[in-house]
Design a protein around this motif. Sequence first.
Motif, short mmCIF file in Angstrom:
data_model
loop_
_atom_site.label_atom_id
_atom_site.label_comp_id
_atom_site.label_asym_id
_atom_site.label_seq_id
_atom_site.Cartn_x
_atom_site.Cartn_y
_atom_site.Cartn_z
N GLY A 126 18.35 9.37 10.54
CA GLY A 126 17.70 11.08 10.93
C GLY A 126 16.05 10.70 10.67
O GLY A 126 15.43 11.62 11.14
N PHE A 127 15.49 9.57 10.37
CA PHE A 127 14.11 9.48 10.02
C PHE A 127 13.59 8.54 11.12
O PHE A 127 13.67 7.11 10.92
CB PHE A 127 13.98 8.90 8.59
N GLY A 128 12.83 9.01 11.99
CA GLY A 128 12.03 8.05 13.05
C GLY A 128 10.49 7.94 12.44
O GLY A 128 10.21 8.31 11.35
N LYS A 129 9.82 7.10 13.27
CA LYS A 129 8.58 6.77 12.64
C LYS A 129 7.62 8.24 12.27
O LYS A 129 6.97 8.20 11.26
CB LYS A 129 7.77 5.97 13.73
N GLN A 130 7.45 9.11 13.26
CA GLN A 130 6.63 10.34 12.93
C GLN A 130 7.38 11.02 11.76
O GLN A 130 6.43 11.39 10.88
CB GLN A 130 6.85 10.95 14.29
N LYS A 131 8.47 11.28 11.56
CA LYS A 131 9.22 11.91 10.37
C LYS A 131 8.93 11.17 8.89
O LYS A 131 8.42 11.51 8.06
CB LYS A 131 10.52 12.26 10.61
N SER A 132 8.89 10.04 9.08
CA SER A 132 8.79 9.01 7.94
C SER A 132 7.29 8.98 7.68
O SER A 132 6.93 8.88 6.53
CB SER A 132 8.97 7.36 8.23
N GLN A 133 6.21 9.04 8.36
CA GLN A 133 4.93 9.18 8.30
C GLN A 133 4.48 10.57 7.72
O GLN A 133 3.66 10.48 6.89
CB GLN A 133 4.08 8.85 9.59
N ILE A 134 5.01 11.44 8.15
CA ILE A 134 4.71 12.96 7.79
C ILE A 134 5.29 13.09 6.34
O ILE A 134 4.57 13.53 5.52
CB ILE A 134 5.36 14.03 8.49
N PHE A 135 6.50 12.31 5.80
CA PHE A 135 6.84 12.42 4.58
C PHE A 135 6.25 11.67 3.67
O PHE A 135 5.98 12.11 2.64
CB PHE A 135 8.53 12.06 4.60
N LEU A 136 5.86 10.44 4.24
CA LEU A 136 4.78 9.86 3.32
C LEU A 136 3.67 10.48 2.97
O LEU A 136 3.11 10.30 1.83
CB LEU A 136 4.53 8.35 4.25
N ALA A 137 3.01 10.84 4.09
CA ALA A 137 1.86 11.79 3.78
C ALA A 137 2.30 12.77 2.77
O ALA A 137 1.25 13.32 1.84
CB ALA A 137 1.31 12.36 4.86
N LEU A 138 3.31 13.67 2.94
CA LEU A 138 3.51 14.66 1.84
C LEU A 138 3.60 14.03 0.38
O LEU A 138 3.29 14.72 -0.44
CB LEU A 138 5.02 15.25 2.53
N LEU A 139 4.44 13.01 0.39
CA LEU A 139 4.46 12.26 -0.96
C LEU A 139 3.04 11.89 -1.50
O LEU A 139 2.87 12.14 -2.65
CB LEU A 139 5.25 10.92 -0.94
N GLY A 140 2.19 11.48 -0.67
CA GLY A 140 0.76 11.21 -1.43
C GLY A 140 0.10 12.35 -1.51
O GLY A 140 -0.46 12.29 -2.62
#
Length: 211
Positions: A126-140
Amino acid sequence: MNVTVRLAQQPEADELLGRSALAALVGMLLDQQVPMEWAFTGPLTIAQRLGRNDLDAREIAVYNPEEFVALLSAKPAVHRYPAAMAKRVQQLCQFLVAQYDGDASALWKDTRTGKELLSRLNALPGFGKQKSQIFLALLGKQYGVRPEGWREAAGAYGEEGSHRSVADITGPESLDLVREFKQEMKRAAKEAKSAAKTTTRTAAASAAGVR
């Protein structure tokens, strides 16, 4: 995890998101085709309906699929498409059990670079590139998970001072700014699509005239 976030704009839901890696991950999974606050309130709703104060990947992974659909579908529904999202949440939890012993935070605990973490997130159901980048940004930006190069790996979503995604929501005002950005992107995409169709029709008419 023990941070203060305001993603759901609802104190109890945000408290869960601030202490539970799995809740944050499930909220991100639900964040599509519904308002962001609705998506990130979902983990609390699921936990409450399970009679828990947190989500447990092992419990959800083996939950009867039909009963889990019913749990997410009960009014108010957890998502606009509760059946589809119930399946995705279970798939996510099954993956976490198989690959990370059910510990969502293990996704980033030992990662050395943003690129490595992005690769791990991309592998999630359920995690494509965009969702993964957004979550990575959220974590950071909000959870203090900052392996080397995390901003670069998150792309534009990692930019400091931006208002592009849920990673930038810290309260009502920033939520409004993110909404405005998303609406502008939709307008721009719609205009670009319309312009492309016009160009195609013009080219077709010109070709027909040449013949």
